[in-house]
Design a protein around this motif. Structure first.
Motif, PDB file in Angstrom:
ATOM      1  N   ALA A 154       0.846  -1.255  -0.122  1.00 20.33           N
ATOM      2  CA  ALA A 154       0.030  -0.224   0.091  1.00 20.33           C
ATOM      3  C   ALA A 154       0.889   0.995   0.069  1.00 20.33           C
ATOM      4  O   ALA A 154       0.605   2.256  -0.685  1.00 20.33           O
ATOM      5  N   GLY A 155       1.939   1.314   0.865  1.00 16.29           N
ATOM      6  CA  GLY A 155       2.697   2.491   0.948  1.00 16.29           C
ATOM      7  C   GLY A 155       3.459   2.655  -0.499  1.00 16.29           C
ATOM      8  O   GLY A 155       3.546   3.690  -1.063  1.00 16.29           O
ATOM      9  N   GLY A 156       4.011   1.425  -0.980  1.00 17.09           N
ATOM     10  CA  GLY A 156       4.676   1.582  -2.312  1.00 17.09           C
ATOM     11  C   GLY A 156       3.820   2.131  -3.250  1.00 17.09           C
ATOM     12  O   GLY A 156       4.208   3.066  -4.221  1.00 17.09           O
ATOM     13  N   GLY A 215       0.258  15.430  -3.029  1.00 14.62           N
ATOM     14  CA  GLY A 215       0.377  15.410  -1.469  1.00 14.62           C
ATOM     15  C   GLY A 215      -0.231  14.586  -0.708  1.00 14.62           C
ATOM     16  O   GLY A 215       0.219  14.008   0.266  1.00 14.62           O
ATOM     17  N   LEU A 216      -1.523  14.344  -1.047  1.00 14.37           N
ATOM     18  CA  LEU A 216      -2.383  13.493  -0.389  1.00 14.37           C
ATOM     19  C   LEU A 216      -1.860  12.034  -0.592  1.00 14.37           C
ATOM     20  O   LEU A 216      -1.837  11.230   0.208  1.00 14.37           O
ATOM     21  N   TRP A 217      -1.564  11.565  -1.834  1.00 13.19           N
ATOM     22  CA  TRP A 217      -1.111  10.264  -1.948  1.00 13.19           C
ATOM     23  C   TRP A 217       0.261  10.167  -1.131  1.00 13.19           C
ATOM     24  O   TRP A 217       0.515   8.988  -0.485  1.00 13.19           O
ATOM     25  N   PHE A 218       1.093  11.143  -1.096  1.00 12.53           N
ATOM     26  CA  PHE A 218       2.307  11.031  -0.178  1.00 12.53           C
ATOM     27  C   PHE A 218       1.969  10.861   1.212  1.00 12.53           C
ATOM     28  O   PHE A 218       2.527   9.921   1.948  1.00 12.53           O
ATOM     29  N   VAL A 219       0.960  11.558   1.798  1.00  7.59           N
ATOM     30  CA  VAL A 219       0.509  11.356   3.163  1.00  7.59           C
ATOM     31  C   VAL A 219      -0.004  10.019   3.490  1.00  7.59           C
ATOM     32  O   VAL A 219       0.209   9.234   4.445  1.00  7.59           O
ATOM     33  N   LEU A 220      -0.832   9.499   2.307  1.00  7.16           N
ATOM     34  CA  LEU A 220      -1.131   8.190   2.319  1.00  7.16           C
ATOM     35  C   LEU A 220      -0.124   7.003   2.497  1.00  7.16           C
ATOM     36  O   LEU A 220      -0.190   6.056   3.110  1.00  7.16           O
ATOM     37  N   GLY A 221       0.958   7.292   1.632  1.00  8.76           N
ATOM     38  CA  GLY A 221       2.063   6.413   1.888  1.00  8.76           C
ATOM     39  C   GLY A 221       2.653   6.294   3.033  1.00  8.76           C
ATOM     40  O   GLY A 221       3.110   5.348   3.663  1.00  8.76           O
ATOM     41  N   CYS A 222       3.040   7.562   3.748  1.00  7.10           N
ATOM     42  CA  CYS A 222       3.467   7.777   4.922  1.00  7.10           C
ATOM     43  C   CYS A 222       2.734   6.857   5.869  1.00  7.10           C
ATOM     44  O   CYS A 222       3.161   6.314   6.828  1.00  7.10           O
ATOM     45  N   GLY A 223       1.444   7.101   5.961  1.00  6.13           N
ATOM     46  CA  GLY A 223       0.510   6.561   6.950  1.00  6.13           C
ATOM     47  C   GLY A 223       0.604   4.967   6.812  1.00  6.13           C
ATOM     48  O   GLY A 223       0.642   4.323   7.790  1.00  6.13           O
ATOM     49  N   SER A 224       0.607   4.620   5.600  1.00  4.58           N
ATOM     50  CA  SER A 224       0.749   3.095   5.306  1.00  4.58           C
ATOM     51  C   SER A 224       2.049   2.357   5.724  1.00  4.58           C
ATOM     52  O   SER A 224       2.161   1.274   6.645  1.00  4.58           O
TER      53      SER A 224
END
Length: 95
Positions: free
Chosen positions: A21-23, A40-49
């Motif tokens: 998911a993060g990848g 930016g939202l995709w980046f935040v989702l990646g960090c959260g994952s």
């Protein structure tokens, strides 16, 4: 298989699902065709994952070092990780 072994297997599966998911989220964050707000939202989702994957890793370490484990919690965490990975892969195909 014992409950302990199933818990360890579930936690490893959860880590892998969160890593996928993060990848996928970071890959979408790097797409230049998306607006900067979406990236930016995709980046935040990646960090959260990846942070959730790190949490699974710490839980796995605790189970392996001390023998403390909770099968229900590992099952729920793994299902959440798999659902998150499936959702992000589906969203990435639309992006």
């Amino acid at each position: 298989m014992t409950a302990y072994q199933i818990t360890l297997l579930l936690l490893v599966t959860g880590i892998l699902a969160q890593a996928v998911a993060g990848g996928v989220a970071f890959e979408c964050a790097l797409l230049r065709r998306l607006p900067s707000g979406s990236r930016g939202l995709w980046f935040v989702l990646g960090c959260g994952s990846l942070l959730l994957g790190l949490h699974h890793g710490y839980t796995l370490e605790l189970a392996m070092k001390t023998g403390l484990f909770d099968l229900r919690q590992a099952l729920l965490a793994t299902l959440a990780g798999i659902c998150c990975a499936v959702a992000l892969v589906g969203l990435s195909r639309r992006a």
